[in-house]
Motif scaffolding. Sequence first.
Motif, PDB file in Angstrom:
ATOM      1  N   GLY A   1       0.867  -1.177   0.000  1.00 19.24           N
ATOM      2  CA  GLY A   1       0.000   0.000   0.000  1.00 19.24           C
ATOM      3  C   GLY A   1       0.901   1.223   0.000  1.00 19.24           C
ATOM      4  N   ILE A   2       0.560   2.224  -0.786  1.00 14.71           N
ATOM      5  CA  ILE A   2       1.485   3.349  -0.969  1.00 14.71           C
ATOM      6  C   ILE A   2       0.710   4.667  -1.022  1.00 14.71           C
ATOM      7  N   ILE A   3       1.312   5.713  -0.479  1.00 18.34           N
ATOM      8  CA  ILE A   3       0.657   7.034  -0.508  1.00 18.34           C
ATOM      9  C   ILE A   3       1.375   7.932  -1.509  1.00 18.34           C
ATOM     10  N   TYR A   4       0.602   8.470  -2.450  1.00 17.23           N
ATOM     11  CA  TYR A   4       1.148   9.433  -3.406  1.00 17.23           C
ATOM     12  C   TYR A   4       0.570  10.810  -3.112  1.00 17.23           C
ATOM     13  N   LEU A   5       1.439  11.744  -2.771  1.00 16.13           N
ATOM     14  CA  LEU A   5       1.014  13.131  -2.585  1.00 16.13           C
ATOM     15  C   LEU A   5       1.619  13.978  -3.712  1.00 16.13           C
TER      16      LEU A   5
ATOM     17  N   ALA B   1      -5.134  -7.923   2.078  1.00 16.94           N
ATOM     18  CA  ALA B   1      -3.894  -8.663   1.806  1.00 16.94           C
ATOM     19  C   ALA B   1      -4.003 -10.078   2.376  1.00 16.94           C
ATOM     20  N   LYS B   2      -4.537 -10.175   3.596  1.00 13.24           N
ATOM     21  CA  LYS B   2      -4.607 -11.494   4.238  1.00 13.24           C
ATOM     22  C   LYS B   2      -5.538 -12.424   3.476  1.00 13.24           C
ATOM     23  N   LYS B   3      -6.637 -11.861   2.943  1.00 16.04           N
ATOM     24  CA  LYS B   3      -7.559 -12.683   2.151  1.00 16.04           C
ATOM     25  C   LYS B   3      -6.859 -13.264   0.928  1.00 16.04           C
ATOM     26  N   LYS B   4      -5.903 -12.500   0.400  1.00 15.69           N
ATOM     27  CA  LYS B   4      -5.163 -12.950  -0.788  1.00 15.69           C
ATOM     28  C   LYS B   4      -3.930 -13.763  -0.402  1.00 15.69           C
ATOM     29  N   ASN B   5      -3.780 -14.025   0.884  1.00 18.43           N
ATOM     30  CA  ASN B   5      -2.609 -14.768   1.364  1.00 18.43           C
ATOM     31  C   ASN B   5      -1.295 -14.028   1.111  1.00 18.43           C
ATOM     32  N   LEU B   6      -1.375 -12.699   1.183  1.00 16.43           N
ATOM     33  CA  LEU B   6      -0.175 -11.887   0.968  1.00 16.43           C
ATOM     34  C   LEU B   6       0.153 -11.131   2.258  1.00 16.43           C
ATOM     35  N   THR B   7       1.419 -10.761   2.422  1.00 15.07           N
ATOM     36  CA  THR B   7       1.823  -9.986   3.593  1.00 15.07           C
ATOM     37  C   THR B   7       1.680  -8.502   3.272  1.00 15.07           C
ATOM     38  N   PRO B   8       0.886  -7.772   4.070  1.00 14.41           N
ATOM     39  CA  PRO B   8       0.732  -6.335   3.787  1.00 14.41           C
ATOM     40  C   PRO B   8       1.963  -5.536   4.211  1.00 14.41           C
ATOM     41  N   VAL B   9       2.437  -4.659   3.342  1.00 14.39           N
ATOM     42  CA  VAL B   9       3.546  -3.754   3.677  1.00 14.39           C
ATOM     43  C   VAL B   9       3.164  -2.365   3.164  1.00 14.39           C
ATOM     44  N   ILE B  10       3.707  -1.336   3.805  1.00 17.63           N
ATOM     45  CA  ILE B  10       3.249   0.026   3.498  1.00 17.63           C
ATOM     46  C   ILE B  10       4.407   0.968   3.190  1.00 17.63           C
ATOM     47  N   ARG B  11       4.213   1.754   2.123  1.00 17.68           N
ATOM     48  CA  ARG B  11       5.130   2.880   1.844  1.00 17.68           C
ATOM     49  C   ARG B  11       4.348   4.170   2.039  1.00 17.68           C
ATOM     50  N   LEU B  12       4.679   4.896   3.104  1.00 16.27           N
ATOM     51  CA  LEU B  12       3.953   6.140   3.401  1.00 16.27           C
ATOM     52  C   LEU B  12       4.386   7.278   2.490  1.00 16.27           C
ATOM     53  N   ASN B  13       5.627   7.210   2.016  1.00 18.57           N
ATOM     54  CA  ASN B  13       6.184   8.312   1.217  1.00 18.57           C
ATOM     55  C   ASN B  13       6.452   7.895  -0.221  1.00 18.57           C
TER      56      ASN B  13
ATOM     57  N   TYR C   1       8.203   0.848   4.805  1.00 17.05           N
ATOM     58  CA  TYR C   1       9.509   1.135   4.190  1.00 17.05           C
ATOM     59  C   TYR C   1       9.395   2.340   3.272  1.00 17.05           C
ATOM     60  N   ASP C   2      10.506   3.029   3.100  1.00 15.93           N
ATOM     61  CA  ASP C   2      10.522   4.234   2.276  1.00 15.93           C
ATOM     62  C   ASP C   2      11.927   4.514   1.764  1.00 15.93           C
ATOM     63  N   TYR C   3      11.975   5.448   0.824  1.00 14.28           N
ATOM     64  CA  TYR C   3      13.246   6.065   0.425  1.00 14.28           C
ATOM     65  C   TYR C   3      13.241   7.457   1.070  1.00 14.28           C
ATOM     66  N   THR C   4      14.421   7.967   1.386  1.00 13.47           N
ATOM     67  CA  THR C   4      14.487   9.325   1.945  1.00 13.47           C
ATOM     68  C   THR C   4      15.738  10.050   1.468  1.00 13.47           C
ATOM     69  N   LYS C   5      15.634  11.376   1.447  1.00 21.86           N
ATOM     70  CA  LYS C   5      16.827  12.193   1.148  1.00 21.86           C
ATOM     71  C   LYS C   5      17.371  12.816   2.438  1.00 21.86           C
ATOM     72  N   ASN C   6      16.767  12.442   3.548  1.00 25.04           N
ATOM     73  CA  ASN C   6      17.150  13.017   4.829  1.00 25.04           C
ATOM     74  C   ASN C   6      18.190  12.121   5.516  1.00 25.04           C
TER      75      ASN C   6
ATOM     76  N   HIS D   1      12.025  -5.433  -7.919  1.00 26.62           N
ATOM     77  CA  HIS D   1      10.854  -5.237  -7.061  1.00 26.62           C
ATOM     78  C   HIS D   1      11.143  -4.036  -6.182  1.00 26.62           C
ATOM     79  N   ASP D   2      10.131  -3.647  -5.390  1.00 26.23           N
ATOM     80  CA  ASP D   2      10.264  -2.429  -4.597  1.00 26.23           C
ATOM     81  C   ASP D   2      10.427  -2.737  -3.102  1.00 26.23           C
ATOM     82  N   LEU D   3      10.615  -3.998  -2.765  1.00 21.24           N
ATOM     83  CA  LEU D   3      10.603  -4.401  -1.347  1.00 21.24           C
ATOM     84  C   LEU D   3      11.981  -4.162  -0.719  1.00 21.24           C
ATOM     85  N   ARG D   4      12.296  -2.917  -0.498  1.00 24.05           N
ATOM     86  CA  ARG D   4      13.660  -2.529  -0.089  1.00 24.05           C
ATOM     87  C   ARG D   4      14.073  -3.123   1.264  1.00 24.05           C
ATOM     88  N   PHE D   5      13.106  -3.444   2.114  1.00 24.55           N
ATOM     89  CA  PHE D   5      13.455  -3.999   3.434  1.00 24.55           C
ATOM     90  C   PHE D   5      14.011  -5.419   3.309  1.00 24.55           C
ATOM     91  N   LEU D   6      13.899  -6.037   2.103  1.00 29.29           N
ATOM     92  CA  LEU D   6      14.463  -7.377   1.901  1.00 29.29           C
ATOM     93  C   LEU D   6      15.931  -7.319   1.464  1.00 29.29           C
TER      94      LEU D   6
END
Length: 216
Positions: free
Chosen positions: A23-27, A90-102, A131-136, A198-203
């Motif tokens: 799940g990801i947030i686009y601002l 996600a659980k219904k689809k047997n997937l692990t939910p992960v979130i990118r807030l940024n 998980y996220d990418y940051t410039k900070n 893939h985008d799963l940077r925590f792996l």
Amino acid sequence: MTKILSIQNAKTIKSIDHGYLTGIIYLKPDKNLCPNATKECLKHCLVNSGRGKFKKVKDARLNRTKLFKNNLDQFMSQLVNEIKSFIKKAKKKNLTPVIRLNGTSDIDYSKIINHKTKKNIFEYFNEIQFYDYTKNHKDLKRLNKISNYHLTYSFNERTTKSILIKVLKTNNVARINELHKYHVLNNNKYNQIDGDNHDLRFLDRSNSIINLKLKK
Ligand code: SF4
């Protein structure tokens, strides 16, 4: 009402093959939402790539951003509800939910505390991987201490050699191959990872350089 959490895009869809739903947030990024934005990143920001060029998508990003800026309490309470539904989905689809807030921002969500629960979003959903990418680079050490939040530092034109070497001791660094040919990034002592698989940077293994293609 504009939804805050998006589920599918070209990159996060690849997570499904690895057993995750992102799940990801686009601002709509600006200097307030991305205090460390540089001239280069504002020019090449993902916000202008892919579906980001369509009016409907732009309007949704703008609406979310207005809600974040004008009514943070409502934004956060809607986000909490959407994350709860997302976890069930996600659980219904047997997937692990992960979130990118940024997805297209660089906000320090650890500082947004719910008045009632006295928790930030990472504490509230402490079983969920964020998980996220940051410039900070300055707050990486503090944010690293959040056990369910993984940050990858984004190389940029302001990154000096000393910043880079310091960051690589504890975090991974992402670069855009076409823009960042800095020699330290090719050093053999760092693992090289194709970040477009893939985008799963925590792996990712630690001590890695994440190589990304410029998204047009
Ligand atoms: S989202 Fe990232 S790339 Fe885009 S403007 Fe903000 S800091 Fe720069």
